[in-house]
Design a protein around this motif. Structure first.
Motif, mmCIF file in Angstrom:
data_model
loop_
_atom_site.group_PDB
_atom_site.id
_atom_site.type_symbol
_atom_site.label_atom_id
_atom_site.label_comp_id
_atom_site.label_asym_id
_atom_site.label_seq_id
_atom_site.Cartn_x
_atom_site.Cartn_y
_atom_site.Cartn_z
ATOM 1 N N SER A 25 0.832 -1.208 0.000
ATOM 2 C CA SER A 25 0.000 0.000 0.000
ATOM 3 C C SER A 25 0.863 1.254 0.000
ATOM 4 C CB SER A 25 -0.927 0.008 1.217
ATOM 5 O OG SER A 25 -0.189 0.078 2.420
ATOM 6 N N TRP A 26 2.072 1.168 0.554
ATOM 7 C CA TRP A 26 2.980 2.324 0.578
ATOM 8 C C TRP A 26 3.455 2.676 -0.835
ATOM 9 C CZ3 TRP A 26 8.075 1.027 -0.861
ATOM 10 C CH2 TRP A 26 8.351 -0.347 -0.888
ATOM 11 N N GLU A 55 -3.169 -0.369 8.592
ATOM 12 C CA GLU A 55 -1.708 -0.420 8.639
ATOM 13 C C GLU A 55 -1.237 -1.639 9.433
ATOM 14 O OE1 GLU A 55 -3.500 2.273 9.332
ATOM 15 O OE2 GLU A 55 -3.014 3.523 7.586
ATOM 16 N N TYR A 56 -1.929 -1.929 10.536
ATOM 17 C CA TYR A 56 -1.550 -3.086 11.336
ATOM 18 C C TYR A 56 -1.844 -4.381 10.587
ATOM 19 C CZ TYR A 56 -1.051 -6.275 15.274
ATOM 20 O OH TYR A 56 -0.647 -7.306 16.092
ATOM 21 N N GLU A 69 -1.701 -4.844 7.437
ATOM 22 C CA GLU A 69 -0.665 -5.066 6.436
ATOM 23 C C GLU A 69 0.593 -5.643 7.099
ATOM 24 O OE1 GLU A 69 1.560 -2.548 2.926
ATOM 25 O OE2 GLU A 69 -0.612 -2.580 3.066
ATOM 26 N N GLU A 70 0.861 -5.251 8.335
ATOM 27 C CA GLU A 70 1.972 -5.855 9.072
ATOM 28 C C GLU A 70 1.692 -7.343 9.332
ATOM 29 O OE1 GLU A 70 4.911 -4.476 9.848
ATOM 30 O OE2 GLU A 70 4.271 -2.693 8.755
#
Length: 481
Positions: free
Chosen positions: A225-226, A448-449, A451-452
């Motif tokens: 996503s980044w 975001e989490y 994706e981690e």
């Protein structure tokens, strides 16, 4: 693959697709998605198929396996045929230096921000480059960035300008011309990492009724996503006419499958129970260390080269003499050392040059004192500076000189991002991944989490025979070795 297709693969291959229909195949790790796509092509011999991948090497490998009715390409190669070839003499990524020299920009960071705005626009579905492609706070703080980005984009398109046009730049231009792709069925591999402009190009083909679409990927391996990638597996789910899972992994055995399933069940809300039909009988590299951060991998590699050993970093190539300098950002720990020594003229990376002094770096990696807000990547690099001090430049130089091919190195190392699509006999996961939250906590996690968590799942599914988990993951799994 020489094995008999699973019932899941057979169901996918036997589905008759009409023009305008979409089939979604959620292929979990190691479940033979490329072979499944080949079966689709084999079952549709009378039709023209197009296989699309993001990586040229993947497309070339597919070309050797797919039948004659299938053209195997990258989306950029399609755009290059009609648009990109005009710019073959000025292909490349615009650099801050180019922008500074061409437009007389005084502050380098203004040039960097403007190039980022152009990149965001190229990945979008928008026809015009506008304030939509810059964060509101940046637009307010630096109003000169957007007009500069618009000038850069104009000169990227100008054959007479020295400002290069990127591959994403000519892809964007191609998309603006509403291209028509000649195929009865288009199959998109690794669909979970599609950017918006590519997805729009494909959906436009569906909307004009000329072809059907097959999206194949693993929703839980969406980790870019980044880079402005979107999970098109989820984007098209509601409009898909057929949805199939592939849950039988030919890569690993049942214990690895069970542990990966447990992560997906709890954190992703996916009830899947993966089936391990491995370990794979294919020739695989013997061992790799997988980490979340570049700094953690350096910390593992430097003692090896200090003892005279050799290393391989995933993603490096023979063309670059296997040198990990750029891919693994080796300049950052060096620049941190120079900052600590107050040698600012030696600092090369804008990220480190932006710090006023070394104390500001140390303050940034402290977080809030309770484990939140920590820049883990920077923290790992600071530990290298503290541990090796003035020896660090010599050790990193030695590491670059002692980097080898995966077949000849003493140890292979990879970030989880670069490990996607790769596999080894044995894997060791480092302890720098996101902290796993206790099962008694609320199972509502931010994107975001999640994706981690996807990165943890990717790392957990790279091994065919054995995997060494970090201590917190072992504890979370209930003590499974």
């Amino acid at each position: 693959m020489s094995v008999t297709p699973t019932s899941e693969q057979s169901a996918v291959a036997s589905t008759a697709l009409a023009p305008g229909q979409i089939m979604l195949v959620n292929a979990y790790a190691g479940t033979g998605k490329t072979e499944t796509l080949r079966l689709i092509a084999k079952a549709n011999q009378s039709k023209r198929l197009l296989y699309l991948s993001f990586n040229k090497q993947t497309a070339l490998k597919a070309k050797k396996r797919f039948p004659q009715n299938t053209d195997c390409r990258t989306i950029h190669s399609l755009a290059f045929r009609t648009v990109g070839n005009r710019y073959k003499d000025k292909l490349g990524n615009p650099t801050p230096r180019d922008v500074i020299q061409r437009f007389g920009v005084q502050q380098p960071y203004i040039a960097v921000l403007a190039i980022e705005v152009v990149t965001a626009y190229c990945h979008s579905t928008d026809r015009l480059l506008s304030e939509k492609h810059i964060e509101k706070r940046l637009q307010k703080k630096y109003p000169e960035v957007l007009p500069l980005a618009q000038k850069i984009w104009a000169e990227m398109q100008d054959l007479g300008s020295r400002i290069c046009i990127s591959h994403d730049g000519y892809l964007k231009l191609w998309s603006l011309g509403l291209p028509r792709i000649s195929a009865d069925i288009i199959m998109l591999d690794e669909a979970q990492d599609t950017n918006p402009v590519t997805l729009k190009i494909l959906l436009d083909q569906r909307d004009n009724g000329s072809c059907s679409l097959v999206f194949v990927g693993d929703s839980h391996q969406a980790i870019y996503s980044w880079r402005k990638a979107i999970n098109s597996m989820e984007e098209v789910r509601e409009s898909a006419d057929f949805i199939y899972p592939l849950t039988v992994s030919f890569r690993f055995h049942q214990q690895i499958a069970t542990n990966a399933s447990k992560i997906l069940n709890y954190y992703k809300g996916d009830p899947v129970q993966l089936i391990g039909h491995g370990p794979s009988t294919s020739p695989l590299p013997p061992f790799a260390v997988i980490g979340r951060c570049n700094g953690s991998l350096l910390a593992r590699a430097l003692p090896v080269v200090d003892r005279g050993g050799t290393v391989h970093f995933a993603g490096t190539t023979d063309k670059d003499h296997w040198d990990p300098y750029y891919l693994y950002e080796l300049q950052i720990p060096l620049d941190l050392l120079y900052l600590k020594q107050n040698q600012r003229d030696a600092i090369l990376t804008p990220q480190i040059r932006a710090f006023s002094d070394y104390k500001e770096v140390v303050d940034q990696i402290k977080g809030d004192g309770q484990g939140a807000g920590i820049d883990k990547e920077l923290e790992k690099h600071v530990k290298l500076v503290d541990e090796y001090g003035v020896r660090l430049p010599d050790l990193i130089d030695r590491l670059r000189r002692r980097s080898r091919s995966p077949e000849t190195a003493d140890i292979s190392l990879s970030t989880a991002h670069r490990a996607k699509g790769l596999e080894w006999r044995r894997v060791e996961m480092l302890d720098d991944f996101a902290t796993l939250r206790n099962e008694t906590e609320s199972a509502t996690f931010d994107p975001e989490y999640l994706e981690e968590i996807n990165l943890i799942y990717v790392a957990m599914t790279r091994a065919a025979e054995a995997i060494e988990y970090p201590a917190d993951l072992i504890a979370w799994l209930g003590g499974q070795p």
